[in-house]
Design a protein around this motif. Structure first.
Motif, PDB file in Angstrom:
ATOM      1  N   ALA A  36     -17.116  96.544 -81.996  1.00 39.72           N
ATOM      2  CA  ALA A  36     -15.693  96.825 -82.216  1.00 39.72           C
ATOM      3  C   ALA A  36     -14.802  96.188 -81.153  1.00 39.72           C
ATOM      4  O   ALA A  36     -13.589  96.354 -81.183  1.00 39.72           O
ATOM      5  CB  ALA A  36     -15.461  98.341 -82.252  1.00 39.72           C
ATOM      6  N   ILE A  89     -20.533 102.583 -79.152  1.00 35.37           N
ATOM      7  CA  ILE A  89     -20.516 103.948 -78.650  1.00 35.37           C
ATOM      8  C   ILE A  89     -19.778 104.791 -79.698  1.00 35.37           C
ATOM      9  O   ILE A  89     -19.041 104.233 -80.540  1.00 35.37           O
ATOM     10  CB  ILE A  89     -19.825 104.022 -77.266  1.00 35.37           C
ATOM     11  N   ASN A 118     -21.042  91.353 -69.241  1.00 34.15           N
ATOM     12  CA  ASN A 118     -21.171  91.084 -67.806  1.00 34.15           C
ATOM     13  C   ASN A 118     -21.537  92.320 -66.993  1.00 34.15           C
ATOM     14  O   ASN A 118     -21.197  93.421 -67.397  1.00 34.15           O
ATOM     15  CB  ASN A 118     -19.836  90.523 -67.291  1.00 34.15           C
ATOM     16  N   LEU A 151     -20.584  79.306 -72.523  1.00 38.39           N
ATOM     17  CA  LEU A 151     -19.129  79.166 -72.434  1.00 38.39           C
ATOM     18  C   LEU A 151     -18.766  78.309 -71.219  1.00 38.39           C
ATOM     19  O   LEU A 151     -17.904  77.424 -71.299  1.00 38.39           O
ATOM     20  CB  LEU A 151     -18.461  80.548 -72.366  1.00 38.39           C
ATOM     21  N   HIS A 167     -23.569  83.491 -64.102  1.00 45.18           N
ATOM     22  CA  HIS A 167     -22.304  83.456 -64.835  1.00 45.18           C
ATOM     23  C   HIS A 167     -21.281  84.260 -64.032  1.00 45.18           C
ATOM     24  O   HIS A 167     -21.048  85.433 -64.279  1.00 45.18           O
ATOM     25  CB  HIS A 167     -22.442  84.039 -66.238  1.00 45.18           C
ATOM     26  N   SER A 224      -8.996  88.894 -71.984  1.00 40.81           N
ATOM     27  CA  SER A 224     -10.052  87.963 -71.598  1.00 40.81           C
ATOM     28  C   SER A 224     -10.493  87.099 -72.778  1.00 40.81           C
ATOM     29  O   SER A 224     -10.213  87.406 -73.937  1.00 40.81           O
ATOM     30  CB  SER A 224     -11.227  88.721 -70.981  1.00 40.81           C
ATOM     31  N   SER A 225     -11.158  86.011 -72.438  1.00 43.14           N
ATOM     32  CA  SER A 225     -11.653  85.055 -73.437  1.00 43.14           C
ATOM     33  C   SER A 225     -12.442  85.799 -74.504  1.00 43.14           C
ATOM     34  O   SER A 225     -13.361  86.535 -74.170  1.00 43.14           O
ATOM     35  CB  SER A 225     -12.613  84.049 -72.796  1.00 43.14           C
TER      36      SER A 225
END
Ligand code: NAI
Length: 328
Positions: free
Chosen positions: A13, A43, A131, A158, A187, A237-238
């Motif tokens: 989501a 969740i 991340n 990416l 990363h 964010s990206s």
């Protein structure tokens, strides 16, 4: 007719999920002739929004999409999974130390690794996007002793694609003429994008650029800090570019790299290039027959060596911290 491939996506989501699921369902993850079944994990608070996305997926009437199931239980979500995209993670919030971040994510990726171990299909391939991706992948891998370690990967595609784009911009070359770019290490902002082995239309890219100062002061920080620059500009964010990279990563893993080219991925180190064995670090990799292999025997020059070492040292510190916290 082919049996559908079960693709589990966590964080379904979220914003990357929204950019990713439609492309998976349209056939871009595995190939235009491969039917898929989506298994979405969220969740409990995210389940309703995932159901909304599933309604939109229905409304696309994708010929290859043979089913969507939504779960808030990892064992169920990974049951029979052939491909798992681990996107959902605990983001760093204000005042959070690295240890807090690693601990919060250990609480997600440990149990998900175990759920993969216990429930996924034998040919499971795992890509961790959430991340800190490399260390989250390590945590998941360490909780899946029955799964070959090389099935766990972390996304640096990416960063790889960003490096190609910056190099194309600098040289005026077409993106499609650029090959053999490498992202080394973590990363994170310490990653090292390396063009010393890269080629532009068959010619060495570093020689074509011939500007070490641009490399050090412009190219490397631009690639490494691109995520922050996107947040600054977009206010978020990206997401689409991250989803695109996840598609690229898995497509390449399954369908192979082009002859004479390679890509970058966080894979379990075999000790190559001085990267401690067992760390999940980004390397130049080829893909063939559904397996990544680290490109061997590249010369690492005096410009590259300390940069690779610095990023790997950060991965070692993250690993030591999650060990200390009892997460692996
Ligand atoms: P987001 O916050 O929009 O979505 C994350 C979703 O994950 C939320 O819907 C949340 O409910 C869900 N989630 C949280 N914990 C979960 C759990 N235990 N199980 C299942 N779902 C869970 O975040 P966004 O923008 O989609 O980014 C996702 C992750 O990807 C972040 O960690 C971000 O830092 C990372 N990322 C990684 C990149 C890379 O290159 N490796 C690039 C861009 C983002």
């Amino acid at each position: 007719t082919r049996t559908p491939v079960n693709v589990t996506v966590t964080g379904a989501a979220g914003q990357i999920g929204y950019a990713l699921l439609f492309r998976i369902a349209s056939g871009q993850l595995l190939g235009a002739d491969v039917p898929v079944k989506l298994r979405l994990l969220e969740i409990p608070q995210g389940v309703k929004a995932a159901e909304g996305t599933a309604m939109e997926l229905d409304d696309c009437a994708f010929p290859l999409l043979q089913g969507i199931d939504i779960f808030d239980d990892a064992n169920q979500a990974f049951s029979g999974a052939n491909v798992a995209l681990l996107v959902g993670a605990r983001p760093r919030t204000a005042g959070m130390e690295r240890g807090d971040l690693l601990a919060a994510n250990g609480g997600i990726f440990g149990p998900q690794g175990k759920a993969i171990n216990d429930n996924a299909a034998d040919d499971i391939k795992v890509l961790v996007v959430g991340n800190p991706a490399n260390t989250n992948a390590l945590i998941a891998q360490q909780h899946a002793p029955d799964v070959p370690a090389d099935r766990f990967t972390a996304m640096t595609r990416l960063d790889h694609n960003r490096a190609i784009a910056q190099l194309a911009k600098k040289t005026g070359a077409a993106v499609s003429d650029i090959s053999k770019v490498t992202i080394w290490g973590n990363h994170s902002a310490t990653q090292y994008p390396d063009i010393f082995h890269a080629e532009i239309a068959g010619k060495n890219a570093a020689e074509a650029v011939a500007d070490e100062q641009w490399l050090a002061d412009d190219f490397i920080p631009t690639v490494a800090k691109r995520g922050a620059a996107i947040i600054d500009a977009r206010g978020a964010s990206s997401a689409a570019s991250a989803a695109n990279a996840a598609i690229d990563h898995v497509y390449t893993w399954v369908n192979g790299t082009a002859e004479g080219d390679w890509t970058s991925a966080g894979v379990v180190s075999d000790g190559s290039y001085g990267v401690p064995e067992g760390l999940i670090s980004s390397f130049p990799v080829t893909a063939k027959n559904g397996r990544f292999e680290i490109v061997q025997g590249l010369d690492i020059n005096a410009f590259s060596r300390p940069r690779i070492d610095a990023s790997v040292a950060e991965l070692v510190a993250e690993r030591d911290e999650v060990k200390k916290l009892g997460l692996i």
